[in-house]
Design a protein around this motif. Structure first.
Motif, mmCIF file in Angstrom:
data_model
loop_
_atom_site.group_PDB
_atom_site.id
_atom_site.type_symbol
_atom_site.label_atom_id
_atom_site.label_comp_id
_atom_site.label_asym_id
_atom_site.label_seq_id
_atom_site.Cartn_x
_atom_site.Cartn_y
_atom_site.Cartn_z
ATOM 1 N N ARG A 279 -1.914 4.112 0.699
ATOM 2 C CA ARG A 279 -3.333 4.116 0.367
ATOM 3 C C ARG A 279 -4.082 3.173 1.300
ATOM 4 N N SER B 138 0.813 -1.223 0.000
ATOM 5 C CA SER B 138 0.000 0.000 0.000
ATOM 6 C C SER B 138 0.840 1.263 0.000
ATOM 7 N N THR C 129 -7.973 5.714 -0.448
ATOM 8 C CA THR C 129 -7.641 7.090 -0.091
ATOM 9 C C THR C 129 -6.141 7.208 0.184
ATOM 10 N N TYR C 130 -5.517 8.237 -0.378
ATOM 11 C CA TYR C 130 -4.093 8.453 -0.161
ATOM 12 C C TYR C 130 -3.876 9.209 1.142
#
Length: 271
Positions: free
Chosen positions: A168, A156, A173-174
């Motif tokens: 993420r 991730s 969502t970052y």
């Protein structure tokens, strides 16, 4: 003739160092981030065969009568030109485009620098840390180690072209970690001391490391993920240099043989 012996011997020693340098370049043709080197030479002292004047009036001669006493290695210069970008499937492989260097913390806790961006996530007592293949932690722009937060997988993690580190979530969502892979430049990179494992140490000749994140007036480097910087060694040039060095070594040995034969002839005159 004795001068010829010593001069030719110094030439053989210098060319042996030249061959050693070329051999090291060829040996590291596939080493990630390796920078080619070249042996530089300088002449030794010159001996005056005649005085500066040949007349009673003390008039200067138009040209001197001097003979050199050989050569020696002055330095081994390193060329920090950009190496070729080689694609990689490893998400923790990074190549630098520009003059920057990665910073890592060695076993002695000192900071070293490298162009080798072949990194991995290493499991330790403090969680997963971004490390070199030898296990040296990679440092961010503040000199801190880069660790994966709890509950986040290595797959991730996201690192942008400016070195910003984030991840993420499962929802896509970052999340920024407010960390950036440290990149450092030097006023004289050729002055860096070469260590093993593709590491470089700061010296007085190289100057202090300049942090690209805080230093003004620097051209920022770019980090390319899924790439590695190949060696900048040009194998064709090295082969040509090797042939020239071999021929120079051979000619110096011939000069020693010729001087030895001349000495034998001089010694035989009394018979």
């Amino acid at each position: 003739m004795m001068r010829a012996l010593w001069s030719a011997a110094s030439g053989m020693i210098a060319q042996q160092t030249n061959v050693d340098t070329i051999s090291n370049n060829i040996a590291n043709v596939n080493t990630t981030g390796y920078k080619s080197q070249r042996a530089e030479f300088k002449s030794l002292l010159y001996q005056n065969l005649q005085t500066r004047t040949t007349t009673a009036n003390g008039e200067n001669k138009p040209v001197p009568a001097q003979v050199g006493l050989g050569t020696r290695v002055a330095a081994t210069n390193t060329f920090y030109t950009q190496g070729a970008m080689q694609a990689s499937e490893n998400d923790t492989d990074f190549a630098i485009e520009g003059d920057g260097f990665f910073a890592v913390r060695g076993e002695d806790r000192n900071v070293y620098y490298t162009r080798n961006g072949s990194f991995n996530w290493s499991v330790g007592n403090n969680g997963m840390t971004l490390c070199t293949s030898e296990g040296y932690p990679v440092l961010d722009s503040n000199g801190n180690e880069i660790r994966i937060p709890n509950g986040v997988t290595s797959g991730s993690m996201v690192i942008s072209t400016d070195g910003a580190v984030g991840y993420r979530t499962t929802a896509g969502t970052y999340v920024a970690m407010n960390q950036t892979i440290g990149l450092y430049q030097f006023n004289n990179p050729a002055g860096l001391e070469k260590m093993s494992r593709s590491l470089l140490a700061q010296t007085a000749a190289s100057g202090a490391a300049l942090n690209e994140a805080t230093a003004n007036g620097l051209t920022k480097s770019v980090i390319h993920q899924n790439y590695l910087e190949g060696s900048n060694v040009q194998i064709a040039d090295e082969m040509v240099n090797l042939i020239v060095a071999q021929r120079a070594y051979e000619l110096n040995s011939k000069a020693i043989q010729a001087s030895d034969e001349m000495l034998q002839q001089a010694n035989s005159l009394r018979r």
